[in-house]
Design an enzyme around this catalytic site. Structure first.
Site, PDB file in Angstrom:
ATOM      1  N   ARG A  37       2.950   6.882   2.834  1.00  0.00           N
ATOM      2  CA  ARG A  37       3.512   7.196   1.504  1.00  0.00           C
ATOM      3  C   ARG A  37       2.926   8.483   0.933  1.00  0.00           C
ATOM      4  O   ARG A  37       3.590   9.178   0.157  1.00  0.00           O
ATOM      5  CB  ARG A  37       3.253   6.018   0.548  1.00  0.00           C
ATOM      6  CG  ARG A  37       4.004   6.144  -0.799  1.00  0.00           C
ATOM      7  CD  ARG A  37       3.890   4.850  -1.597  1.00  0.00           C
ATOM      8  NE  ARG A  37       4.638   4.901  -2.847  1.00  0.00           N
ATOM      9  CZ  ARG A  37       4.094   5.065  -4.049  1.00  0.00           C
ATOM     10  NH1 ARG A  37       2.766   5.192  -4.155  1.00  0.00           N
ATOM     11  NH2 ARG A  37       4.836   5.108  -5.128  1.00  0.00           N
ATOM     12  N   ILE A  63       8.772   8.762  -7.543  1.00  0.00           N
ATOM     13  CA  ILE A  63       8.740   7.936  -6.345  1.00  0.00           C
ATOM     14  C   ILE A  63       8.468   6.517  -6.838  1.00  0.00           C
ATOM     15  O   ILE A  63       7.525   6.279  -7.600  1.00  0.00           O
ATOM     16  CB  ILE A  63       7.665   8.418  -5.337  1.00  0.00           C
ATOM     17  CG1 ILE A  63       7.655   7.525  -4.091  1.00  0.00           C
ATOM     18  CG2 ILE A  63       6.282   8.522  -5.954  1.00  0.00           C
ATOM     19  CD1 ILE A  63       6.766   8.059  -2.960  1.00  0.00           C
ATOM     20  N   SER A  64       9.344   5.593  -6.479  1.00  0.00           N
ATOM     21  CA  SER A  64       9.287   4.249  -7.051  1.00  0.00           C
ATOM     22  C   SER A  64       8.005   3.511  -6.686  1.00  0.00           C
ATOM     23  O   SER A  64       7.376   3.788  -5.662  1.00  0.00           O
ATOM     24  CB  SER A  64      10.489   3.416  -6.586  1.00  0.00           C
ATOM     25  OG  SER A  64      11.685   3.893  -7.149  1.00  0.00           O
ATOM     26  N   GLN A  65       7.653   2.569  -7.534  1.00  0.00           N
ATOM     27  CA  GLN A  65       6.522   1.682  -7.269  1.00  0.00           C
ATOM     28  C   GLN A  65       6.776   0.941  -5.959  1.00  0.00           C
ATOM     29  O   GLN A  65       7.886   0.440  -5.718  1.00  0.00           O
ATOM     30  CB  GLN A  65       6.413   0.687  -8.421  1.00  0.00           C
ATOM     31  CG  GLN A  65       5.310  -0.341  -8.286  1.00  0.00           C
ATOM     32  CD  GLN A  65       5.331  -1.336  -9.433  1.00  0.00           C
ATOM     33  OE1 GLN A  65       6.150  -1.232 -10.350  1.00  0.00           O
ATOM     34  NE2 GLN A  65       4.433  -2.306  -9.379  1.00  0.00           N
TER      35      GLN A  65
END
Length: 213
Positions: A37, A63-65
């Site tokens: 990530r 950027i999503s959780q």
């Protein structure tokens, strides 16, 4: 681009965190454990990459959780080889998760600079969606429809009818619906004219905007 033992160790801790929050699909957890990530974020923010939280990226997007990525992906009940439409390519992290699970991914990004950057980046690190386009996510990709699964990674004030129309009978669409706070919503197409709707609690996403192309 590095992915050392420290990164891998942090990733395993992240997977445990997401699992403790209720994610049960082992294939989804395995995908998160494999994807670096930190590659999807500016190197100066690497320390934030394996915290379970969203983080700003270019063009006022995030950027999503990781938990949210896992939650949406788990709801899709994805099978290898299925054709998936993703609305909101963003950093490409969710795209990479879908690719890891063996999906044939068609993805749309509405921010031109982010589209160009992410397209080049995904190719560089070896994640190749079937089709990555710049355009209006509300309209979907009718030329490639119908899709087995559809995932929307931005908050929609209402459910786009075009997207529902591009879903196969038996297909599943996961979309966060709402303005300030979104309700994670699952639609299962049970017939050409009917959908089963289920809701799964509150989340927060950047807004899904239209007419950007």
């Amino acid at each position: 681009m590095k992915d050392n033992y420290r990164h891998q160790g942090k990733r395993q801790l992240l997977v445990k965190t997401v699992e403790k929050k209720g994610i049960k699909d082992q294939k989804v957890l395995d995908a998160i454990s494999r994807i670096p990530r930190h590659w999807f974020m500016d190197s100066s923010f690497e320390d934030h990459a394996y915290q379970d939280k969203a983080f700003p990226i270019a063009a006022d997007q995030t950027i999503s959780q990781p938990y949210t990525v896992a939650f949406q992906t788990e709801l899709l009940e994805l099978k290898k080889g299925e054709q998936v439409l993703e609305i909101g390519t963003g950093s490409g992290y969710q795209t990479a998760v879908l690719c890891e699970l063996g999906a044939k991914v068609y993805t749309i990004e509405r921010q031109r600079e982010l589209y160009k950057k992410t397209k080049a980046f995904l190719n560089k690190i070896g994640y190749r969606p079937k089709y990555l386009s710049f355009g209006d996510g509300y309209k979907g990709l009718p030329e490639y429809a119908p899709f087995d699964k559809i995932i929307v990674t931005a908050g929609a004030p209402e459910v786009p009818k075009d997207l529902l129309g591009q879903l196969k009978v038996g297909g599943r669409m996961v979309i966060p619906v709402g303005i300030d706070v979104q309700i994670m919503t699952l639609f299962i197409r049970t017939s050409p004219k009917h959908f089963d709707k289920r809701e799964f609690g509150n989340f927060r996403f950047v807004p899904l905007l239209e007419n950007k192309n």
